[in-house]
Design an enzyme around this catalytic site. Sequence first.
Site, PDB file in Angstrom:
ATOM      1  N   GLY A  47       0.759  -1.247   0.000  1.00  0.00           N
ATOM      2  CA  GLY A  47       0.000   0.000   0.000  1.00  0.00           C
ATOM      3  C   GLY A  47       0.788   1.295   0.000  1.00  0.00           C
ATOM      4  N   GLU A  55       3.908   4.125   6.198  1.00  0.00           N
ATOM      5  CA  GLU A  55       2.652   3.381   6.046  1.00  0.00           C
ATOM      6  C   GLU A  55       1.644   4.213   5.267  1.00  0.00           C
ATOM      7  OE1 GLU A  55       1.193   0.722   6.114  1.00  0.00           O
ATOM      8  OE2 GLU A  55       1.410  -0.477   7.904  1.00  0.00           O
ATOM      9  N   ASP A  56       0.767   3.523   4.544  1.00  0.00           N
ATOM     10  CA  ASP A  56      -0.331   4.217   3.883  1.00  0.00           C
ATOM     11  C   ASP A  56      -1.419   4.577   4.895  1.00  0.00           C
ATOM     12  OD1 ASP A  56      -0.902   1.544   4.312  1.00  0.00           O
ATOM     13  OD2 ASP A  56      -1.687   1.148   2.309  1.00  0.00           O
ATOM     14  N   ASP A  68      -4.770   1.411  11.044  1.00  0.00           N
ATOM     15  CA  ASP A  68      -6.152   1.125  11.419  1.00  0.00           C
ATOM     16  C   ASP A  68      -6.166   0.603  12.860  1.00  0.00           C
ATOM     17  OD1 ASP A  68      -8.772   0.400  11.517  1.00  0.00           O
ATOM     18  OD2 ASP A  68      -8.677  -1.157   9.993  1.00  0.00           O
ATOM     19  N   LYS A 117      -6.777   6.075  11.003  1.00  0.00           N
ATOM     20  CA  LYS A 117      -8.210   5.898  11.274  1.00  0.00           C
ATOM     21  C   LYS A 117      -8.489   6.129  12.745  1.00  0.00           C
ATOM     22  CE  LYS A 117      -9.850   2.733   7.765  1.00  0.00           C
ATOM     23  NZ  LYS A 117     -10.347   1.386   7.454  1.00  0.00           N
ATOM     24  N   PHE A 158     -13.874   2.458   5.243  1.00  0.00           N
ATOM     25  CA  PHE A 158     -12.928   1.912   4.273  1.00  0.00           C
ATOM     26  C   PHE A 158     -12.594   2.956   3.208  1.00  0.00           C
ATOM     27  CE2 PHE A 158     -11.353  -1.004   1.007  1.00  0.00           C
ATOM     28  CZ  PHE A 158     -10.504  -1.755   1.797  1.00  0.00           C
ATOM     29  N   VAL A 159     -11.313   3.094   2.911  1.00  0.00           N
ATOM     30  CA  VAL A 159     -10.867   4.058   1.899  1.00  0.00           C
ATOM     31  C   VAL A 159     -10.022   3.357   0.832  1.00  0.00           C
ATOM     32  CG1 VAL A 159     -10.956   6.161   3.298  1.00  0.00           C
ATOM     33  CG2 VAL A 159      -8.923   4.712   3.407  1.00  0.00           C
ATOM     34  N   ARG A 171      -5.523   0.894  -6.685  1.00  0.00           N
ATOM     35  CA  ARG A 171      -4.370   1.581  -6.093  1.00  0.00           C
ATOM     36  C   ARG A 171      -3.926   2.761  -6.948  1.00  0.00           C
ATOM     37  NH1 ARG A 171      -2.220  -1.869  -2.062  1.00  0.00           N
ATOM     38  NH2 ARG A 171      -2.424  -4.082  -2.481  1.00  0.00           N
TER      39      ARG A 171
HETATM   40  P1  IMP Z   1      -3.685  -2.275  10.935  1.00  0.00           P
HETATM   41  O1  IMP Z   1      -2.649  -3.345  11.219  1.00  0.00           O
HETATM   42  O2  IMP Z   1      -5.066  -2.697  11.364  1.00  0.00           O
HETATM   43  O3  IMP Z   1      -3.292  -0.917  11.507  1.00  0.00           O
HETATM   44  O4  IMP Z   1      -3.821  -2.206   9.380  1.00  0.00           O
HETATM   45  C1  IMP Z   1      -2.999  -1.522   8.571  1.00  0.00           C
HETATM   46  C2  IMP Z   1      -3.047  -2.039   7.152  1.00  0.00           C
HETATM   47  O5  IMP Z   1      -4.354  -2.468   6.765  1.00  0.00           O
HETATM   48  C3  IMP Z   1      -2.702  -0.919   6.194  1.00  0.00           C
HETATM   49  O6  IMP Z   1      -1.333  -0.883   5.939  1.00  0.00           O
HETATM   50  C4  IMP Z   1      -3.516  -1.257   4.956  1.00  0.00           C
HETATM   51  O7  IMP Z   1      -2.774  -2.110   4.123  1.00  0.00           O
HETATM   52  C5  IMP Z   1      -4.717  -1.993   5.472  1.00  0.00           C
HETATM   53  N1  IMP Z   1      -5.907  -1.118   5.601  1.00  0.00           N
HETATM   54  C6  IMP Z   1      -6.468  -0.645   6.735  1.00  0.00           C
HETATM   55  N2  IMP Z   1      -7.544   0.127   6.493  1.00  0.00           N
HETATM   56  C7  IMP Z   1      -7.672   0.148   5.143  1.00  0.00           C
HETATM   57  C8  IMP Z   1      -8.592   0.824   4.254  1.00  0.00           C
HETATM   58  O8  IMP Z   1      -9.530   1.553   4.643  1.00  0.00           O
HETATM   59  N3  IMP Z   1      -8.390   0.631   2.918  1.00  0.00           N
HETATM   60  C9  IMP Z   1      -7.377  -0.147   2.430  1.00  0.00           C
HETATM   61  N4  IMP Z   1      -6.483  -0.776   3.220  1.00  0.00           N
HETATM   62  C10 IMP Z   1      -6.626  -0.642   4.562  1.00  0.00           C
HETATM   63 MG    MG Z   2      -0.502  -1.748   4.256  1.00  0.00          MG
END
Ligand code: IMP
Ligand code: MG
Length: 189
Positions: free
Chosen positions: A54, A109-110, A113, A141, A162-163, A175
Site C-alpha cells: 500500500g 505506512e499508507d 487502522d 483511522k 474503508f478508503v 491503487r
Molecule cells: P492495521 O494493522 O489494522 O493498523 O492495518 C494496517 C493495514 O491495513 C494498512 O497498511 C492497509 O494495508 C490496510 N488497511 C487498513 N484500512 C484500510 C482501508 O480503509 N483501505 C485499504 N487498506 C486498509
Molecule cells: Mg498496508
Amino acid sequence: MRDEKNLLQDVLKKQNFKIFISAENIQKRVKELGQQIAEDYKDRVPIFVGVLNGSFVFLADLIREVPVDCEIDFLKISSYGDEKISSGKVSLLKALDCEIEGRDLIVVEDIVDSGLSIQYMRKLILAQNPRSLKFITLLLKKRDNAIAAPIDYVGFKIPDKFVIGYGLDYKQKLRNLRAIYIEKENESE
Ligand code: IMP
Ligand code: MG
C-alpha cells in the site's frame, strides 16, 4: 478520455465510494510532511522503509519532498488478505534487505487502522538495534479499540471507514487512483 471516474465506475459498479481527499490536497500535505522530515533529519542519512504494497505511492511522492541523503528499503507484511476487515494476525512476507544496526529508520505506512501492523514492525525492527525508529502514516483511522501505537508523523486523521486510492486497495485493485475515496454510508450520499 478515460479518467478516474470511469475507473471507479467500471471496477466498483455497485460499491459506493465518494471522493474524500483530492489529489491536490494529498500533494499539499505530502509536501508539508516532507519538509518536516527534511528538517528533523538534516544531519542524518535515514532509511525510509516502505510497507508493501500500500505505501509505495506515498513513499514515492514523499521522498521527492525530502531533500536529504536517504536510502530506501521495503518490508512486506500481511494482515488484511483481500477483505475489508483485518484478520487480526500479522505475518512477515518480506524482510528488510539492508543492515539497520545503528541507522535511522522511518517506516512509511499508507494507513494505520488497528495499530497491529505498527506494533508488529516496531518489535521486529527494534530487535535489530537501529539508532532511531519513527513511523509516518498518510492516514490514521480514528478507532476506539486501536492499539496505542505512537506515530510520529500523520497526514490526515480519518473516520473509521474503508478508503481506497493513492496506493490503497480493495481486493488488490484501485491503487492507481490519484485521489482517496471513502465508502458512502448510504446510497443517497
Ligand atoms: P492495521 O494493522 O489494522 O493498523 O492495518 C494496517 C493495514 O491495513 C494498512 O497498511 C492497509 O494495508 C490496510 N488497511 C487498513 N484500512 C484500510 C482501508 O480503509 N483501505 C485499504 N487498506 C486498509
Ligand atoms: Mg498496508
